[in-house]
Motif scaffolding. Structure first.
Motif, mmCIF file in Angstrom:
data_model
loop_
_atom_site.group_PDB
_atom_site.id
_atom_site.type_symbol
_atom_site.label_atom_id
_atom_site.label_comp_id
_atom_site.label_asym_id
_atom_site.label_seq_id
_atom_site.Cartn_x
_atom_site.Cartn_y
_atom_site.Cartn_z
ATOM 1 N N ARG A 1 -6.350 5.853 1.779
ATOM 2 C CA ARG A 1 -6.871 5.051 0.669
ATOM 3 C C ARG A 1 -6.269 5.603 -0.627
ATOM 4 O O ARG A 1 -6.792 6.537 -1.236
ATOM 5 N N ALA A 2 -5.137 5.027 -1.002
ATOM 6 C CA ALA A 2 -4.390 5.519 -2.160
ATOM 7 C C ALA A 2 -3.220 4.581 -2.421
ATOM 8 O O ALA A 2 -2.854 3.785 -1.549
ATOM 9 N N PRO A 3 -2.613 4.682 -3.601
ATOM 10 C CA PRO A 3 -1.354 3.957 -3.816
ATOM 11 C C PRO A 3 -0.283 4.493 -2.880
ATOM 12 O O PRO A 3 -0.301 5.667 -2.500
ATOM 13 N N VAL A 4 0.679 3.650 -2.525
ATOM 14 C CA VAL A 4 1.710 4.073 -1.589
ATOM 15 C C VAL A 4 2.531 5.227 -2.152
ATOM 16 O O VAL A 4 3.061 6.055 -1.404
ATOM 17 N N THR A 5 2.617 5.340 -3.474
ATOM 18 C CA THR A 5 3.373 6.440 -4.077
ATOM 19 C C THR A 5 2.745 7.806 -3.773
ATOM 20 O O THR A 5 3.416 8.827 -3.875
ATOM 21 N N HIS A 6 1.486 7.813 -3.381
ATOM 22 C CA HIS A 6 0.820 9.060 -2.986
ATOM 23 C C HIS A 6 1.520 9.697 -1.782
ATOM 24 O O HIS A 6 1.480 10.922 -1.606
ATOM 25 N N LEU A 7 2.175 8.868 -0.963
ATOM 26 C CA LEU A 7 2.829 9.362 0.245
ATOM 27 C C LEU A 7 4.227 9.933 -0.010
ATOM 28 O O LEU A 7 4.739 10.693 0.806
ATOM 29 N N VAL A 8 4.831 9.545 -1.118
ATOM 30 C CA VAL A 8 6.237 9.890 -1.348
ATOM 31 C C VAL A 8 6.482 11.400 -1.374
ATOM 32 O O VAL A 8 7.400 11.887 -0.701
ATOM 33 N N PRO A 9 5.702 12.197 -2.129
ATOM 34 C CA PRO A 9 5.970 13.643 -2.143
ATOM 35 C C PRO A 9 5.825 14.301 -0.774
ATOM 36 O O PRO A 9 6.437 15.350 -0.523
ATOM 37 N N THR A 10 5.070 13.694 0.128
ATOM 38 C CA THR A 10 4.852 14.312 1.441
ATOM 39 C C THR A 10 6.085 14.232 2.328
ATOM 40 O O THR A 10 6.183 14.975 3.305
ATOM 41 N N VAL A 11 7.016 13.326 2.002
ATOM 42 C CA VAL A 11 8.230 13.207 2.813
ATOM 43 C C VAL A 11 9.491 13.564 2.030
ATOM 44 O O VAL A 11 10.591 13.521 2.570
ATOM 45 N N ASP A 12 9.329 13.927 0.761
ATOM 46 C CA ASP A 12 10.494 14.236 -0.070
ATOM 47 C C ASP A 12 11.348 15.354 0.513
ATOM 48 O O ASP A 12 12.574 15.334 0.389
ATOM 49 N N SER A 13 10.728 16.296 1.169
ATOM 50 C CA SER A 13 11.475 17.447 1.690
ATOM 51 C C SER A 13 12.271 17.124 2.949
ATOM 52 O O SER A 13 13.175 17.881 3.323
ATOM 53 N N VAL A 14 11.960 15.992 3.611
ATOM 54 C CA VAL A 14 12.617 15.712 4.890
ATOM 55 C C VAL A 14 13.614 14.565 4.820
ATOM 56 O O VAL A 14 14.473 14.449 5.695
ATOM 57 N N VAL A 15 13.517 13.704 3.799
ATOM 58 C CA VAL A 15 14.477 12.609 3.687
ATOM 59 C C VAL A 15 15.622 13.026 2.781
ATOM 60 O O VAL A 15 15.527 13.993 2.016
ATOM 61 N N ASP A 16 16.720 12.287 2.870
ATOM 62 C CA ASP A 16 17.892 12.573 2.031
ATOM 63 C C ASP A 16 17.969 11.668 0.807
ATOM 64 O O ASP A 16 18.641 12.003 -0.174
ATOM 65 N N ALA A 17 17.311 10.520 0.848
ATOM 66 C CA ALA A 17 17.332 9.567 -0.261
ATOM 67 C C ALA A 17 16.206 8.564 -0.064
ATOM 68 O O ALA A 17 15.714 8.370 1.055
ATOM 69 N N PHE A 18 15.815 7.937 -1.184
ATOM 70 C CA PHE A 18 14.792 6.892 -1.157
ATOM 71 C C PHE A 18 15.380 5.577 -1.665
ATOM 72 O O PHE A 18 16.230 5.570 -2.562
ATOM 73 N N VAL A 19 14.904 4.475 -1.100
ATOM 74 C CA VAL A 19 15.133 3.144 -1.648
ATOM 75 C C VAL A 19 13.759 2.493 -1.764
ATOM 76 O O VAL A 19 12.968 2.539 -0.811
ATOM 77 N N ALA A 20 13.470 1.901 -2.923
ATOM 78 C CA ALA A 20 12.116 1.390 -3.162
ATOM 79 C C ALA A 20 12.143 0.003 -3.768
ATOM 80 O O ALA A 20 13.036 -0.336 -4.551
ATOM 81 N N CYS A 21 11.140 -0.794 -3.419
ATOM 82 C CA CYS A 21 10.943 -2.107 -4.016
ATOM 83 C C CYS A 21 9.450 -2.401 -4.039
ATOM 84 O O CYS A 21 8.748 -2.166 -3.049
ATOM 85 N N GLY A 22 8.979 -2.892 -5.172
ATOM 86 C CA GLY A 22 7.559 -3.188 -5.294
ATOM 87 C C GLY A 22 7.209 -3.585 -6.712
ATOM 88 O O GLY A 22 8.088 -3.777 -7.559
ATOM 89 N N PRO A 23 5.925 -3.684 -7.020
ATOM 90 C CA PRO A 23 5.494 -4.128 -8.347
ATOM 91 C C PRO A 23 5.782 -3.081 -9.420
ATOM 92 O O PRO A 23 6.011 -1.901 -9.113
ATOM 93 N N PRO A 24 5.772 -3.485 -10.693
ATOM 94 C CA PRO A 24 6.081 -2.563 -11.783
ATOM 95 C C PRO A 24 5.237 -1.291 -11.792
ATOM 96 O O PRO A 24 5.749 -0.204 -12.087
#
Length: 266
Positions: free
Chosen positions: A171-194
């Motif tokens: 129960r949170a904005p989806v951006t709450h999840l981003v830091p939890t995977v930052d260390s394991v991914v090589d890059a992000f691509v994002a699309c969504g509301p402002p």
């Protein structure tokens, strides 16, 4: 050079989640030419509305000559599209915009989708999986009923979800999840509301995101090919148009002066 016009035949339309419509159409030339991140200007073959609607190429299957679009009903134009039946026609201009490219050294890609922003990421997801790239999808929506069905994702995609009401995932904005995977991914691509894009920018500024972030911007536009200047944004390289220079932009290239949106509109 004006964009190519295509007469497409509707193959199927279904509501795959609450208010979320998937429209499949036969458009062989567009399927051959379209790339992840690009879009088409769409209206029904009956010309029920004057202005076309910009829609991401949700799916591109050149072998079958098929393209697909994913959308919510937000006005008269999308309401017309939501009533289409197999055998009816679509009038399309495209492909438009710049594709999103994943660098060769990316072995694990993080995708951040807010609401119907998932429509701009699924073709990229298909291509990444085909290239052997690991994909982690972070998907957010107001409620679990509005999430894009997991059953329609390519095999091997790992999905993490967030909803405003907690009915699916955290129960949170989806951006709450981003830091939890930052260390394991090589890059992000994002699309969504402002609001989601602003949150990503703050996380980047605070150091919670260390990997490169590419944004696919969603903007209102009248023509889709640079004639109306209705989708101009300010970047470090000057004024750019979402329809021709984008919709793909490195997040760090955008200027964030407008408190009402992710980039300074002019």
């Amino acid at each position: 050079m004006p964009p190519a016009r295509h007469r497409a035949l509707v193959l199927a339309r279904e509501e795959v989640a609450q208010g979320l419509h998937l429209l499949r159409a036969q458009a062989s030339k567009l399927a051959e030419q379209g790339r992840p991140g690009q879009f088409a200007m769409v209206r029904s073959g009956g010309n029920d509305v004057f202005l076309r609607r910009p829609m991401a190429l949700h799916g591109v299957r050149p072998g079958e000559g098929e393209v697909s679009f994913l959308f919510r009903v937000v006005g008269k134009g999308t309401a017309v599209l939501a009533r289409l039946e197999p055998g009816q026609e679509l009038d399309l201009l495209g492909p438009l915009g710049q594709e999103v490219k994943v660098e060769e050294d990316v072995g694990h890609l993080g995708l951040v989708a807010g609401g119907v922003g998932i429509a701009s990421l699924t073709a990229l997801m298909d291509e990444a999986v085909a290239r052997g790239i690991r994909v982690t999808l972070l998907a957010g929506a107001r409620t679990g009923w509005q999430l894009y069905p997991n059953s329609l994702l390519p095999d091997g995609v790992v999905e993490m979800t967030a909803t405003d009401d907690g009915s699916a995932g955290v129960r949170a904005p989806v951006t709450h999840l981003v830091p939890t995977v930052d260390s394991v991914v090589d890059a992000f691509v994002a699309c969504g509301p402002p609001g989601m894009l602003r949150s990503l920018w703050r996380l980047r500024r605070e150091g919670a995101i260390t990997k490169p972030v590419t944004l696919l911007l969603e903007e209102r536009m009248g023509c889709g090919f640079g004639g109306c200047y209705g989708c101009a944004v300010a970047t470090r390289q000057g004024i750019r148009l979402v329809c021709t220079d984008g919709p793909t932009f490195p997040m760090d290239d955008l200027l964030w002066d407008d408190p009402l949106g992710p980039a300074a509109h002019v």
